[in-house]
Design a protein around this motif. Structure first.
Motif, short mmCIF file in Angstrom:
data_model
loop_
_atom_site.label_atom_id
_atom_site.label_comp_id
_atom_site.label_asym_id
_atom_site.label_seq_id
_atom_site.Cartn_x
_atom_site.Cartn_y
_atom_site.Cartn_z
N SER A 61 -33.89 21.50 -45.17
CA SER A 61 -33.94 20.35 -46.07
C SER A 61 -33.58 19.03 -45.39
O SER A 61 -33.43 18.02 -46.06
CB SER A 61 -32.98 20.57 -47.25
N GLY A 62 -33.46 19.04 -44.08
CA GLY A 62 -33.08 17.82 -43.38
C GLY A 62 -34.28 17.05 -42.85
O GLY A 62 -35.44 17.38 -43.14
N PRO A 63 -34.03 16.02 -42.05
CA PRO A 63 -35.10 15.15 -41.55
C PRO A 63 -35.85 15.72 -40.35
O PRO A 63 -36.88 15.17 -39.96
CB PRO A 63 -34.34 13.88 -41.15
N ASN A 64 -35.36 16.80 -39.75
CA ASN A 64 -35.94 17.28 -38.50
C ASN A 64 -37.39 17.73 -38.65
O ASN A 64 -38.22 17.49 -37.77
CB ASN A 64 -35.11 18.43 -37.94
N SER A 65 -37.70 18.38 -39.75
CA SER A 65 -39.05 18.90 -39.94
C SER A 65 -40.08 17.78 -39.98
O SER A 65 -41.10 17.82 -39.29
CB SER A 65 -39.12 19.73 -41.22
N LEU A 66 -39.82 16.75 -40.78
CA LEU A 66 -40.78 15.65 -40.90
C LEU A 66 -40.87 14.85 -39.61
O LEU A 66 -41.93 14.33 -39.26
CB LEU A 66 -40.39 14.74 -42.07
N PRO A 110 -42.53 9.58 -48.70
CA PRO A 110 -43.02 8.19 -48.66
C PRO A 110 -42.62 7.46 -47.37
O PRO A 110 -43.41 6.67 -46.83
CB PRO A 110 -42.37 7.55 -49.89
N ASP A 111 -41.41 7.73 -46.87
CA ASP A 111 -40.97 7.10 -45.62
C ASP A 111 -41.83 7.59 -44.45
O ASP A 111 -42.18 6.81 -43.56
CB ASP A 111 -39.50 7.42 -45.35
N LEU A 112 -42.15 8.88 -44.45
CA LEU A 112 -43.00 9.42 -43.39
C LEU A 112 -44.38 8.77 -43.42
O LEU A 112 -44.91 8.37 -42.37
CB LEU A 112 -43.14 10.94 -43.56
N TYR A 113 -44.96 8.64 -44.60
CA TYR A 113 -46.29 8.05 -44.71
C TYR A 113 -46.28 6.59 -44.24
O TYR A 113 -47.23 6.13 -43.59
CB TYR A 113 -46.78 8.13 -46.15
N LYS A 117 -48.28 4.98 -40.92
CA LYS A 117 -49.24 3.89 -41.14
C LYS A 117 -49.00 2.71 -40.20
O LYS A 117 -49.90 1.91 -39.94
CB LYS A 117 -49.16 3.43 -42.59
N LYS A 118 -47.78 2.60 -39.67
CA LYS A 118 -47.42 1.46 -38.82
C LYS A 118 -48.30 1.39 -37.58
O LYS A 118 -48.52 2.39 -36.89
CB LYS A 118 -45.96 1.56 -38.39
N GLY A 119 -48.80 0.19 -37.29
CA GLY A 119 -49.56 -0.03 -36.07
C GLY A 119 -50.95 0.57 -36.07
O GLY A 119 -51.61 0.63 -35.03
N ARG A 120 -51.42 1.03 -37.22
CA ARG A 120 -52.76 1.63 -37.30
C ARG A 120 -53.68 0.70 -38.10
O ARG A 120 -53.50 0.50 -39.29
CB ARG A 120 -52.70 3.00 -37.97
N ASN A 121 -54.67 0.17 -37.44
CA ASN A 121 -55.60 -0.73 -38.10
C ASN A 121 -56.49 0.00 -39.10
O ASN A 121 -56.98 -0.57 -40.06
CB ASN A 121 -56.48 -1.44 -37.06
N HIS A 122 -56.69 1.29 -38.83
CA HIS A 122 -57.58 2.07 -39.69
C HIS A 122 -56.83 2.76 -40.82
O HIS A 122 -57.40 3.58 -41.54
CB HIS A 122 -58.30 3.13 -38.84
N SER A 126 -55.09 11.11 -42.51
CA SER A 126 -55.25 11.97 -43.69
C SER A 126 -54.34 13.19 -43.51
O SER A 126 -54.61 14.06 -42.69
CB SER A 126 -56.70 12.42 -43.83
N ILE A 127 -53.25 13.21 -44.25
CA ILE A 127 -52.28 14.29 -44.10
C ILE A 127 -51.85 14.78 -45.48
O ILE A 127 -51.53 13.98 -46.36
CB ILE A 127 -51.06 13.82 -43.27
N TYR A 128 -51.90 16.07 -45.66
CA TYR A 128 -51.58 16.70 -46.95
C TYR A 128 -50.45 17.70 -46.72
O TYR A 128 -50.61 18.68 -45.99
CB TYR A 128 -52.82 17.39 -47.51
N ILE A 129 -49.31 17.42 -47.34
CA ILE A 129 -48.10 18.22 -47.11
C ILE A 129 -47.71 18.95 -48.38
O ILE A 129 -47.70 18.37 -49.47
CB ILE A 129 -46.94 17.32 -46.64
#
Length: 254
Positions: A61-66, A110-113, A117-122, A126-129
């Motif tokens: 349940s921690g941040p390591n997986s994401l 939401p933080d992961l998404y 998205k940072k630094g990506r012009n496009h 597409s990621i489904y978790i």
């Protein structure tokens, strides 16, 4: 005791939660991060799937997986850019026992998404978790659906207390200890070994049915430096826990 129904890391984000006390596990994963990234890159370059399926077994349940998922997605996107090709979509299954605190992971999505998205012009990839509760000591997924399997700091947990540590009367032969200590009889160490061998064989057999041809698997688990099963690198934590429990029990008033 049915461990599948009761065993889990401390949930939430409080001071004593796994989320706030998993830096040691992250350090271990970071040490072999180059191996993990290279493995998924090799798989991708060989098969180039349009939809890449990743499973994290024992995500907790921690941040390591994401954090690890972000590394894998970034690695594949870099390879795609080198080839001037569109990156695949990503299907990610986060697996742990049903009692795991999946909500804490979902709240961090939401933080992961945003980070992806940072630094990506496009736009973001597409990621489904999805959460995928259940024990990994047995089948979890349909046949030939996984491209990459990852498990870190999970496979040293057994599916059950080894039955071989009990005598005919049902009493533990481990001399009131909760782990393999210097005072444990050889029978106890053998019982744990047999249980691990049984569990790990079932794990590998199950994953062999679920992974696609050419897929990859990276497993990180606790070990020891030598043949002696009493290793100070791992046993001292269990000794502290055992002594704490013994003191707690001694103070219980009937």
């Amino acid at each position: 005791m049915d461990l599948e129904k009761v065993f889990h890391m401390k949930g939430g984000r409080g001071e004593t939660s796994y989320s706030e006390n998993s830096s040691l596990q992250k350090k271990a994963a970071d040490k072999v991060n180059h191996i993990t990234v290279e493995a998924i890159k090799e798989m991708f370059l060989e098969s180039k799937p349009m939809s890449l399926c990743i499973a994290d077994l024992g995500c907790s349940s921690g941040p390591n997986s994401l954090s690890n998922i972000k590394e894998l997605v970034n690695a594949i996107e870099r390879e795609s850019r080198k080839l001037f090709e569109r990156a695949p979509e990503f299907r990610v299954y986060l697996n742990d026992l049903p009692t795991n605190d999946f909500n804490t992971i979902f709240q961090a999505l939401p933080d992961l998404y945003r980070e992806l998205k940072k630094g990506r012009n496009h736009g973001s990839p597409s990621i489904y978790i999805a959460g995928y509760p259940g024990t990994f000591y047995g089948r979890l997924f349909p046949d030939k659906c996984l491209h990459f399997i990852y498990s870190s700091n999970s496979l040293h947990w057994l599916s059950r207390v080894p039955p071989g540590i009990y005598n005919e009367q049902g009493d533990s032969t481990n001399r009131k200890s909760i782990y393999i200590s210097e005072n444990s009889p050889p029978k106890v160490a053998q019982a744990y070994f047999e249980q691990f061998k049984q569990d790990f064989s079932l794990f590998l057999q199950s994953r062999s049915d679920e992974v696609v041809v050419g897929g990859r698997m990276v497993l990180i688990l606790l070990g020891r430096n030598g043949p002696n099963y009493v290793d100070r690198g791992t046993a001292f934590l269990w000794e502290i826990l055992y002594r704490s429990l013994a003191i707690l029990v001694s103070k219980v008033r009937c």
